[in-house]
Design a protein around this motif. Structure first.
Motif, PDB file in Angstrom:
ATOM      1  N   ALA A 259      95.470 126.418  42.120  1.00  0.00           N
ATOM      2  CA  ALA A 259      94.658 125.548  42.786  1.00  0.00           C
ATOM      3  C   ALA A 259      93.709 124.574  43.391  1.00  0.00           C
ATOM      4  O   ALA A 259      93.463 123.285  43.083  1.00  0.00           O
ATOM      5  CB  ALA A 259      96.223 125.246  43.722  1.00  0.00           C
ATOM      6  N   GLU A 260      92.931 125.524  43.976  1.00  0.00           N
ATOM      7  CA  GLU A 260      91.973 125.739  44.599  1.00  0.00           C
ATOM      8  C   GLU A 260      90.801 124.586  43.940  1.00  0.00           C
ATOM      9  O   GLU A 260      89.877 124.396  44.228  1.00  0.00           O
ATOM     10  CB  GLU A 260      91.495 126.639  45.765  1.00  0.00           C
ATOM     11  N   LYS A 261      90.890 125.674  42.344  1.00  0.00           N
ATOM     12  CA  LYS A 261      89.779 125.175  41.369  1.00  0.00           C
ATOM     13  C   LYS A 261      89.754 124.471  39.889  1.00  0.00           C
ATOM     14  O   LYS A 261      88.375 124.077  39.448  1.00  0.00           O
ATOM     15  CB  LYS A 261      89.595 126.991  40.670  1.00  0.00           C
ATOM     16  N   ILE A 262      90.774 123.638  39.896  1.00  0.00           N
ATOM     17  CA  ILE A 262      90.821 122.773  38.671  1.00  0.00           C
ATOM     18  C   ILE A 262      91.549 121.875  39.465  1.00  0.00           C
ATOM     19  O   ILE A 262      92.471 121.736  39.826  1.00  0.00           O
ATOM     20  CB  ILE A 262      91.863 122.928  37.513  1.00  0.00           C
ATOM     21  N   ALA A 263      92.024 120.608  38.699  1.00  0.00           N
ATOM     22  CA  ALA A 263      92.250 119.325  39.020  1.00  0.00           C
ATOM     23  C   ALA A 263      94.301 120.067  38.670  1.00  0.00           C
ATOM     24  O   ALA A 263      94.029 120.811  37.916  1.00  0.00           O
ATOM     25  CB  ALA A 263      91.531 118.559  37.881  1.00  0.00           C
TER      26      ALA A 263
ATOM     27  N   ILE B  37      92.649 118.193  27.300  1.00  0.00           N
ATOM     28  CA  ILE B  37      92.885 119.654  28.137  1.00  0.00           C
ATOM     29  C   ILE B  37      92.142 120.754  27.303  1.00  0.00           C
ATOM     30  O   ILE B  37      92.807 120.601  26.342  1.00  0.00           O
ATOM     31  CB  ILE B  37      94.152 120.469  27.855  1.00  0.00           C
ATOM     32  N   TYR B  38      91.105 121.367  27.949  1.00  0.00           N
ATOM     33  CA  TYR B  38      89.793 122.124  26.858  1.00  0.00           C
ATOM     34  C   TYR B  38      90.812 123.532  27.167  1.00  0.00           C
ATOM     35  O   TYR B  38      90.112 124.343  29.021  1.00  0.00           O
ATOM     36  CB  TYR B  38      88.241 122.438  27.198  1.00  0.00           C
ATOM     37  N   PRO B  39      91.650 124.812  26.738  1.00  0.00           N
ATOM     38  CA  PRO B  39      91.626 125.948  26.939  1.00  0.00           C
ATOM     39  C   PRO B  39      90.636 126.776  28.299  1.00  0.00           C
ATOM     40  O   PRO B  39      90.886 127.375  29.280  1.00  0.00           O
ATOM     41  CB  PRO B  39      92.119 126.242  25.892  1.00  0.00           C
ATOM     42  N   ARG B  40      89.870 126.489  27.563  1.00  0.00           N
ATOM     43  CA  ARG B  40      88.519 127.793  27.356  1.00  0.00           C
ATOM     44  C   ARG B  40      88.587 127.870  28.966  1.00  0.00           C
ATOM     45  O   ARG B  40      87.921 128.411  29.718  1.00  0.00           O
ATOM     46  CB  ARG B  40      87.529 127.638  27.320  1.00  0.00           C
ATOM     47  N   GLU B  41      88.098 126.352  29.667  1.00  0.00           N
ATOM     48  CA  GLU B  41      87.441 126.633  31.226  1.00  0.00           C
ATOM     49  C   GLU B  41      89.107 126.225  32.209  1.00  0.00           C
ATOM     50  O   GLU B  41      88.269 127.095  33.193  1.00  0.00           O
ATOM     51  CB  GLU B  41      87.356 124.558  31.445  1.00  0.00           C
TER      52      GLU B  41
ATOM     53  N   TYR C  86      96.402 117.957  36.955  1.00  0.00           N
ATOM     54  CA  TYR C  86      97.104 117.701  35.568  1.00  0.00           C
ATOM     55  C   TYR C  86      96.381 118.953  34.252  1.00  0.00           C
ATOM     56  O   TYR C  86      96.876 119.245  33.955  1.00  0.00           O
ATOM     57  CB  TYR C  86      96.056 116.398  34.910  1.00  0.00           C
ATOM     58  N   LYS C  87      95.337 119.913  35.058  1.00  0.00           N
ATOM     59  CA  LYS C  87      94.804 121.230  33.933  1.00  0.00           C
ATOM     60  C   LYS C  87      95.544 122.110  34.098  1.00  0.00           C
ATOM     61  O   LYS C  87      95.620 123.306  33.153  1.00  0.00           O
ATOM     62  CB  LYS C  87      93.266 121.452  34.208  1.00  0.00           C
ATOM     63  N   MET C  88      96.214 122.092  34.951  1.00  0.00           N
ATOM     64  CA  MET C  88      97.381 122.826  35.512  1.00  0.00           C
ATOM     65  C   MET C  88      98.260 124.025  34.632  1.00  0.00           C
ATOM     66  O   MET C  88      99.346 123.151  34.407  1.00  0.00           O
ATOM     67  CB  MET C  88      98.075 123.095  36.570  1.00  0.00           C
ATOM     68  N   PRO C  89      98.188 125.435  34.149  1.00  0.00           N
ATOM     69  CA  PRO C  89      99.645 124.995  32.966  1.00  0.00           C
ATOM     70  C   PRO C  89     100.696 125.321  33.674  1.00  0.00           C
ATOM     71  O   PRO C  89     101.298 125.327  35.049  1.00  0.00           O
ATOM     72  CB  PRO C  89      99.291 126.897  32.976  1.00  0.00           C
ATOM     73  N   LYS C  90     101.515 124.830  32.556  1.00  0.00           N
ATOM     74  CA  LYS C  90     103.418 124.804  33.352  1.00  0.00           C
ATOM     75  C   LYS C  90     103.637 126.062  33.603  1.00  0.00           C
ATOM     76  O   LYS C  90     104.614 126.517  34.472  1.00  0.00           O
ATOM     77  CB  LYS C  90     103.736 123.973  31.933  1.00  0.00           C
ATOM     78  N   ARG C  91     102.873 126.984  32.643  1.00  0.00           N
ATOM     79  CA  ARG C  91     103.932 128.550  32.837  1.00  0.00           C
ATOM     80  C   ARG C  91     102.766 129.377  33.124  1.00  0.00           C
ATOM     81  O   ARG C  91     101.567 129.231  32.355  1.00  0.00           O
ATOM     82  CB  ARG C  91     105.242 128.425  32.890  1.00  0.00           C
ATOM     83  N   PHE C  92     103.153 130.608  33.887  1.00  0.00           N
ATOM     84  CA  PHE C  92     102.202 131.590  33.254  1.00  0.00           C
ATOM     85  C   PHE C  92     103.092 133.396  33.252  1.00  0.00           C
ATOM     86  O   PHE C  92     104.528 132.767  33.753  1.00  0.00           O
ATOM     87  CB  PHE C  92     101.616 131.958  34.860  1.00  0.00           C
ATOM     88  N   VAL C  93     102.884 133.829  31.479  1.00  0.00           N
ATOM     89  CA  VAL C  93     102.759 134.222  31.464  1.00  0.00           C
ATOM     90  C   VAL C  93     102.480 135.894  31.379  1.00  0.00           C
ATOM     91  O   VAL C  93     101.210 135.681  30.679  1.00  0.00           O
ATOM     92  CB  VAL C  93     104.364 133.791  29.603  1.00  0.00           C
ATOM     93  N   PHE C  94     102.976 136.654  31.505  1.00  0.00           N
ATOM     94  CA  PHE C  94     102.644 137.639  31.072  1.00  0.00           C
ATOM     95  C   PHE C  94     102.703 139.280  30.438  1.00  0.00           C
ATOM     96  O   PHE C  94     104.243 139.442  29.893  1.00  0.00           O
ATOM     97  CB  PHE C  94     102.743 138.694  32.975  1.00  0.00           C
ATOM     98  N   PHE C  95     102.351 139.742  29.899  1.00  0.00           N
ATOM     99  CA  PHE C  95     101.385 140.517  28.146  1.00  0.00           C
ATOM    100  C   PHE C  95     101.634 141.764  28.907  1.00  0.00           C
ATOM    101  O   PHE C  95     100.700 141.372  29.723  1.00  0.00           O
ATOM    102  CB  PHE C  95     101.587 139.680  27.246  1.00  0.00           C
ATOM    103  N   GLU C  96     101.928 142.887  28.086  1.00  0.00           N
ATOM    104  CA  GLU C  96     101.154 144.391  28.616  1.00  0.00           C
ATOM    105  C   GLU C  96     100.124 143.962  28.140  1.00  0.00           C
ATOM    106  O   GLU C  96      98.865 145.029  28.228  1.00  0.00           O
ATOM    107  CB  GLU C  96     102.059 145.066  27.639  1.00  0.00           C
TER     108      GLU C  96
END
Length: 542
Positions: free
Chosen positions: A495-499, A441-445, A501-511
Motif C-alpha cells: 500500500a505504501e509503494k504503489i498507487a 497496469i503493467y504487472p512487472r512494476e 488503482y494498481k493494487m491487486p484485488k487478491r493475493f494467492v499463494f502457491f507452493e
C-alpha cells in the motif's frame, strides 16, 4: 574521392554472390586447430574436436547416402540434451539441411504437429519418447525416416549408423547468407507455435556478436556448462562456444541438480554458462554454492526475462561481478541488448536499476506507438528492432509475417522505453498489460515491489475480468521456504509503494510457481493454474 555517378544505390558495383561460410565450418576449423582438445563432455565421456567432427561427418554421410537428405530438407529432433543432439545440429548444417529441434517436454501430438507444419523429411528421436515417434509416423505427412537415439523399437539406431559411417568425409555444403539452417519454434504462448526461420548468415553474425558483446575473450581454454535445453537459447549459446573452440559440458541428466552443477563448475573450471533468472536464483540460493570453487566463472549470462533486483543483488553477492544480461527473442536470436558485468552493481545509486542494457553491436532499437511512429526517450511503447540478427520470417505463415514486420522493423510485442543514454527498460509483454478503470497496469512494476518483501520468493501478477473495473489484478505468490505470510501483510506492505488503482484485488499463494520447460515464469501457465484451482471462475462470478 567523388562518389559514384547516377545515384546507383549499389555504388556502381556489380551484385556479388551472397555466399557465406556454412555454420558447420565452426567445427571444421576447431577440429583442424584443436584436434585433440576436448570439444564436448557429457557425464564421464568426452569427445575431442577430431572425434566430434568425425561423428558429425558420419551422421551427415548417413543422412545423405542412406536417407537422401539434401540441402533444404528439414530434420526434426526430439530429444533432451545429449551428445547426439548436439552432433545432429551440425550434421544438418553440414548438408545444408534445416535443424528443427523441439521442446522435448511437448506432447506427442504437439511434436507431430511441428513435424507436419515444418514439413520435416526425417525425425531423430530419443528412445525416451516412443509415443512422439509414433505420433510423427501417424501424421498426415509422415517423415521419410525416423532414427532413434538409444535402443528403441521405432527407428534405426543413431549410434550404430554413426559407427557404420565413421571415416567417411563430407564437405560442408555451399550456402548463401539467406539459406535457412534452423527452424526456431516460438514458445506458443498464444495459439500454435510458429517456426522462425534462422539462416546461415544471420547465425554467423549472432555467434560473432555473442562472443564480442556477451563473453569477450572466450577461446579454446574456456569451458561452458549447459544448464538449459539445447533446442533454444542454450543451443545458440553453444554455437558461439564451438565458434570459439571452447569446451561444452552437458549436465549428466535432464534433471537439474544444483549441487551437481556447482561440482562441474569446479571440476572443469567452467568460465561461462547461459541460463534464465529463475535458474540463477536456484544456483545462488542453494547451499552448494559455498561448497565448490566457482572462481573460474567470468560470465553468468541470463536472459528470457528480466531479473528481479533482489535476486540480482543476491547473485552479485555470491558470485561477484560475473552477471551478464541480455534481452532478445527467438526471432532475433537473443540478440537485442546487453548489460555487461561492469554495469551490474550492488549499489542502487550506481546501477541503472531495471534496465536490460543497451543495443548490441550492429542492432538498433526503436520504441514505437501503435501507428509505427518513433517515441521520444522516457515514453513507453512497443520495442521494435532492426539489424542482422533479425530472422528471415515465419515459415509458411504470411499472416504472422505481416503482423510481425512494419516499415522494416521487427515488432517484438514487448513494451518498454529507452532513457536518454539508450538503455532499455522493459515494462512487459503487450499481452500482459491489463486495463483497470481506464488505466493501463503493467504487472512487472507491481511484481518488483512485491519481491522487495523479505518473505516472498516469486511473484506473478495477471489481469482478470471484473464487472466493475473491466479488469483487476491477481497476484500469485510463492513464500520463502519456511516463512508464513498473509494476504493482509502483503497488502499493507504494498500500500505504501504503489498507487491504489494498481493494487491487486487478491493475493494467492502457491507452493510452487508454474514454469515453462526453460525455467521461465509465463503468464499463460499462471492463468492455467488459477483456472485449474477454480480461482478465475470465482472472480468472474464475483
Amino acid at each position: 574521392m567523388a562518389g559514384p555517378a547516377g545515384g546507383d544505390p549499389k555504388g556502381g558495383v556489380a551484385p556479388q554472390s551472397t555466399r557465406v561460410a556454412n555454420l558447420a565450418h565452426f567445427v571444421t576449423r576447431s577440429a583442424r586447430r584443436l584436434a585433440d582438445r576436448p570439444a564436448l563432455v557429457w557425464g564421464e565421456r568426452s569427445w575431442s574436436w577430431r572425434e566430434f567432427d568425425a561423428r558429425i561427418d558420419a551422421m551427415a554421410a548417413c543422412l545423405a547416402g542412406r536417407f537422401g537428405v539434401t540441402k533444404g530438407d528439414r530434420i526434426l529432433v526430439q530429444s533432451q540434451n545429449c551428445n547426439q543432439m548436439f552432433e545432429a545440429m551440425f550434421a544438418c548444417f553440414r548438408l545444408g539441411a534445416v535443424y528443427v529441434p523441439t521442446n522435448y517436454r511437448q506432447t506427442p501430438a504437439e511434436v507431430a504437429w511441428l513435424q507436419e507444419a515444418g514439413g520435416a523429411a526425417g525425425v531423430i528421436c530419443n528412445a525416451s519418447f516412443p509415443a512422439h515417434a509414433e505420433a510423427c509416423n501417424a501424421s498426415a505427412k509422415p517423415p521419410r525416416f525416423v532414427l532413434a537415439i538409444g535402443e528403441a523399437a521405432f527407428g534405426e539406431d543413431y549410434d550404430a549408423l554413426v559407427d557404420a559411417h565413421l571415416g567417411e568425409s563430407v564437405p560442408n555444403t555451399p550456402v548463401d547468407r539467406d539459406d535457412p539452417c534452423w527452424f526456431f519454434f516460438t514458445s506458443g504462448t498464444t495459439g500454435r507455435p510458429k517456426a522462425a526461420v534462422l539462416t546461415h548468415g544471420q547465425m554467423a553474425f549472432v555467434a560473432t556478436n555473442h562472443l564480442n558483446d556477451l563473453m569477450p575473450g572466450t577461446g579454446a581454454a574456456d569451458a561452458s556448462l549447459v544448464v538449459a535445453p539445447l533446442s533454444h537459447g542454450a543451443g545458440v549459446h553453444q554455437l558461439a562456444q564451438v565458434a570459439a573452440g571452447a569446451t561444452t559440458v552437458l549436465m549428466p541428466s535432464e534433471r537439474f541438480d544444483v549441487a551437481e552443477a556447482w561440482s562441474l563448475v569446479e571440476r572443469y573450471r567452467i568460465s561461462n554458462m547461459f541460463t534464465v533468472p529463475t535458474i540463477v536464483k536456484r544456483l545462488v540460493e542453494h547451499p552448494a554454492v559455498d561448497d565448490f570453487d566457482h572462481s573460474s566463472l567470468r560470465y553468468v549470462i541470463y536472459a528470457g526475462a528480466p531479473m528481479y533486483r533482489a535476486d540480482q543483488k543476491r547473485a552479485l553477492e555470491k558470485l561477484g561481478p560475473v552477471l551478464v544480461q541480455y534481452f532478445g527473442l527467438g526471432e532475433v536470436t537473443g540478440n537485442i541488448t546487453v548489460l555487461p558485468p561492469a554495469e551490474h552493481s550492488l549499489d542502487d545509486e550506481v546501477a541503472r536499476v531495471g534496465t536490460c542494457g543497451f543495443e548490441r553491436t550492429g542492432m538498433e532499437i526503436s520504441i514505437q506507438d501503435e501507428a509505427g511512429q518513433e517515441l521520444p526517450p522516457g515514453t513507453s511503447g512497443e520495442i521494435c528492432v532492426a539489424g542482422p540478427a533479425v530472422f528471415a520470417g515465419y515459415y509458411d505463415n504470411p499472416d504472422a509475417n505481416a503482423k510481425a514486420f512494419r516499415n522494416g522493423w521487427f515488432r517484438t510485442g514487448d513494451l518498454g522505453h529507452q532513457d536518454e543514454a539508450g538503455y532499455l527498460y522493459i515494462t512487459g509483454r503487450a499481452s500482459d498489460m491489463y486495463i483497470s478503470g481506464g488505466s493501463n497496469i503493467y504487472p512487472r512494476e507491481i511484481e518488483e515491489k512485491i519481491l522487495a518483501h523479505p518473505k516472498i520468493s516469486e511473484a506473478a501478477v495477471v489481469g482478470v475480468p471484473d464487472p466493475d473495473w473491466g479488469e483487476v489484478g491477481i497476484a500469485v505468490l510463492v513464500a520463502v521456504a519456511g516463512e508464513t505470510v498473509s494476504e493482509a501483510e502483503i497488502g499493507a506492505f504494498l500500500a505504501e509503494k504503489i498507487a491504489r488503482y494498481k493494487m491487486p484485488k487478491r493475493f494467492v499463494f502457491f507452493e510452487e510457481m508454474p514454469k515453462s520447460a526453460y525455467g521461465k515464469i509465463t503468464k499463460k501457465l499462471v492463468r492455467e493454474a488459477l483456472e485449474e484451482r477454480g480461482i478465475l471462475a470465482g472472480e468472474a462470478a464475483a
